[in-house]
Design an enzyme around this catalytic site. Structure first.
Site, PDB file in Angstrom:
ATOM      1  N   GLY A  15      24.975  78.322 -48.939  1.00 45.55           N
ATOM      2  CA  GLY A  15      24.307  79.504 -48.410  1.00 45.55           C
ATOM      3  C   GLY A  15      23.958  80.527 -49.469  1.00 45.55           C
ATOM      4  O   GLY A  15      24.152  81.730 -49.276  1.00 45.55           O
ATOM      5  N   ARG A  18      20.387  83.917 -50.302  1.00 46.46           N
ATOM      6  CA  ARG A  18      20.274  85.373 -50.116  1.00 46.46           C
ATOM      7  C   ARG A  18      21.664  85.962 -49.888  1.00 46.46           C
ATOM      8  O   ARG A  18      22.652  85.257 -49.781  1.00 46.46           O
ATOM      9  CB  ARG A  18      19.364  85.707 -48.934  1.00 46.46           C
ATOM     10  CG  ARG A  18      19.822  85.151 -47.602  1.00 46.46           C
ATOM     11  CD  ARG A  18      18.907  85.565 -46.472  1.00 46.46           C
ATOM     12  NE  ARG A  18      17.580  84.972 -46.628  1.00 46.46           N
ATOM     13  CZ  ARG A  18      17.224  83.805 -46.076  1.00 46.46           C
ATOM     14  NH1 ARG A  18      18.081  83.120 -45.337  1.00 46.46           N
ATOM     15  NH2 ARG A  18      16.014  83.319 -46.260  1.00 46.46           N
ATOM     16  N   GLY A  19      21.726  87.281 -49.837  1.00 48.74           N
ATOM     17  CA  GLY A  19      22.948  87.975 -49.455  1.00 48.74           C
ATOM     18  C   GLY A  19      24.119  87.785 -50.396  1.00 48.74           C
ATOM     19  O   GLY A  19      23.966  87.718 -51.619  1.00 48.74           O
ATOM     20  N   ILE A  20      25.310  87.691 -49.815  1.00 47.66           N
ATOM     21  CA  ILE A  20      26.538  87.604 -50.597  1.00 47.66           C
ATOM     22  C   ILE A  20      26.578  86.333 -51.440  1.00 47.66           C
ATOM     23  O   ILE A  20      26.984  86.360 -52.609  1.00 47.66           O
ATOM     24  CB  ILE A  20      27.768  87.672 -49.666  1.00 47.66           C
ATOM     25  CG1 ILE A  20      27.886  89.081 -49.061  1.00 47.66           C
ATOM     26  CG2 ILE A  20      29.044  87.314 -50.418  1.00 47.66           C
ATOM     27  CD1 ILE A  20      28.932  89.215 -47.971  1.00 47.66           C
ATOM     28  N   TYR A 165      32.900  83.069 -32.104  1.00 48.30           N
ATOM     29  CA  TYR A 165      32.693  83.423 -33.512  1.00 48.30           C
ATOM     30  C   TYR A 165      34.040  83.620 -34.212  1.00 48.30           C
ATOM     31  O   TYR A 165      34.259  83.121 -35.329  1.00 48.30           O
ATOM     32  CB  TYR A 165      31.847  84.680 -33.624  1.00 48.30           C
ATOM     33  CG  TYR A 165      31.605  85.126 -35.049  1.00 48.30           C
ATOM     34  CD1 TYR A 165      30.765  84.413 -35.901  1.00 48.30           C
ATOM     35  CD2 TYR A 165      32.218  86.277 -35.562  1.00 48.30           C
ATOM     36  CE1 TYR A 165      30.542  84.813 -37.209  1.00 48.30           C
ATOM     37  CE2 TYR A 165      31.999  86.690 -36.865  1.00 48.30           C
ATOM     38  CZ  TYR A 165      31.167  85.955 -37.688  1.00 48.30           C
ATOM     39  OH  TYR A 165      30.963  86.360 -38.995  1.00 48.30           O
TER      40      TYR A 165
END
Length: 279
Positions: A15, A18-20, A165
């Site tokens: 992943g 993008r992002g972290i 979640y």
């Protein structure tokens, strides 16, 4: 922060378009690591910026070596092939970072079965598959780490309302801490990392609270700096922790967190999920 042990190491990150995940990948590249990026996004998304190839370019721009790989963490064959390709390209794997995750805070009664399956397959199964196929290579490393972006475990019932979640994120933590126990004789450290406050990512903007929550968040650099600190530590000295990023930075002597604020001078930060106010 001494990151010299990361120079020449090889990281496999899920992943990371993008992002972290992207921030951790670039930080590792800047520290001199080889970084394999495993993510679904190869073409620009109409709403979400970033692709695995753009991350690779940024890693190489700061002096690292990058291997972008398009794939889905739900696909066992794709994960196995990506891990193998990484090891063949760079001569092994030292760091496995489980970052890929799907967010859905609906309660059990509100969540459709297909959405439930999605978050379990990405969060729980994706972490399992990635770590499972990385372990044979990590066992051959002299500086082996598994790092999972998942929270400390909590029995506070308020976190159980978004049960599907929560189950998926706690499962990520349990599996990672399990690796710390089962692989200790092989010298593999396994830890989990989570921020006290929300982080300015697309998931927060579109999945939680929009611009207002972004303004009350900290930047992805807070988590990537904490991740770098953990991954730089001696595996035998630091393993089996589900820790908060701010606490890791404090241990590194970084107490002024104002540079990580999205809005300069912000003091009213939004507490992240699974974090108690007195943490």
């Amino acid at each position: 922060m001494d990151t010299s042990k990361l120079t020449g190491s090889t990281a496999f990150i899920t992943g990371a378009s993008r992002g972290i995940g992207k921030a951790i990948a670039i930080a590792l590249g800047k520290a001199g690591a080889n970084v394999a990026l495993f993510a679904k996004t190869g073409e620009p998304h109409p709403k979400l910026p970033g692709t695995v190839y753009e991350t690779a370019e940024e890693i190489e721009a700061v002096g690292g070596k990058a291997l972008p790989i398009i794939g889905d963490v739900r696909d066992e064959e794709a994960v196995a092939d990506a891990v193998k390709k990484t090891a063949e390209t760079f001569g092994g794997i030292d760091l496995c970072v489980n970052n890929a995750s799907a967010l859905n805070l609906n309660s059990l009664g509100e969540m459709e079965p297909k959405r439930y399956d999605l978050i379990q397959q990405i969060n729980t199964r994706g972490t399992y598959l990635t770590t499972h196929y990385a372990l044979p290579y990590l066992r051959e490393s002299s500086h082996a780490h598994v790092l999972t972006l998942s929270p400390p475990l909590s029995t506070d019932a308020k976190w159980f309302a978004p049960g599907p979640y929560t189950a998926s994120k706690f499962s990520m933590t349990i599996m990672t801490l399990g690796v710390s126990e089962s692989e200790s004789d092989n010298g593999i450290a396994a830890n989990c990392l989570w921020p006290k406050t929300t982080i300015a990512t697309a998931a927060v903007r579109y999945g939680l609270g929009g611009q207002d929550m972004i303004d009350r968040s900290r930047s992805v650099d807070l988590v990537s700096d904490a991740a770098l600190a953990i991954l730089s530590r001696n595996p035998s000295d630091y393993t089996g922790h589900a820790t908060l990023a701010e606490d890791v930075l404090h241990e590194e002597g970084i107490d002024d967190l104002s540079p990580y604020s999205v809005v300069e001078g912000q003091t009213d930060f939004h507490q992240d999920l699974y974090v108690e106010k007195d943490s």
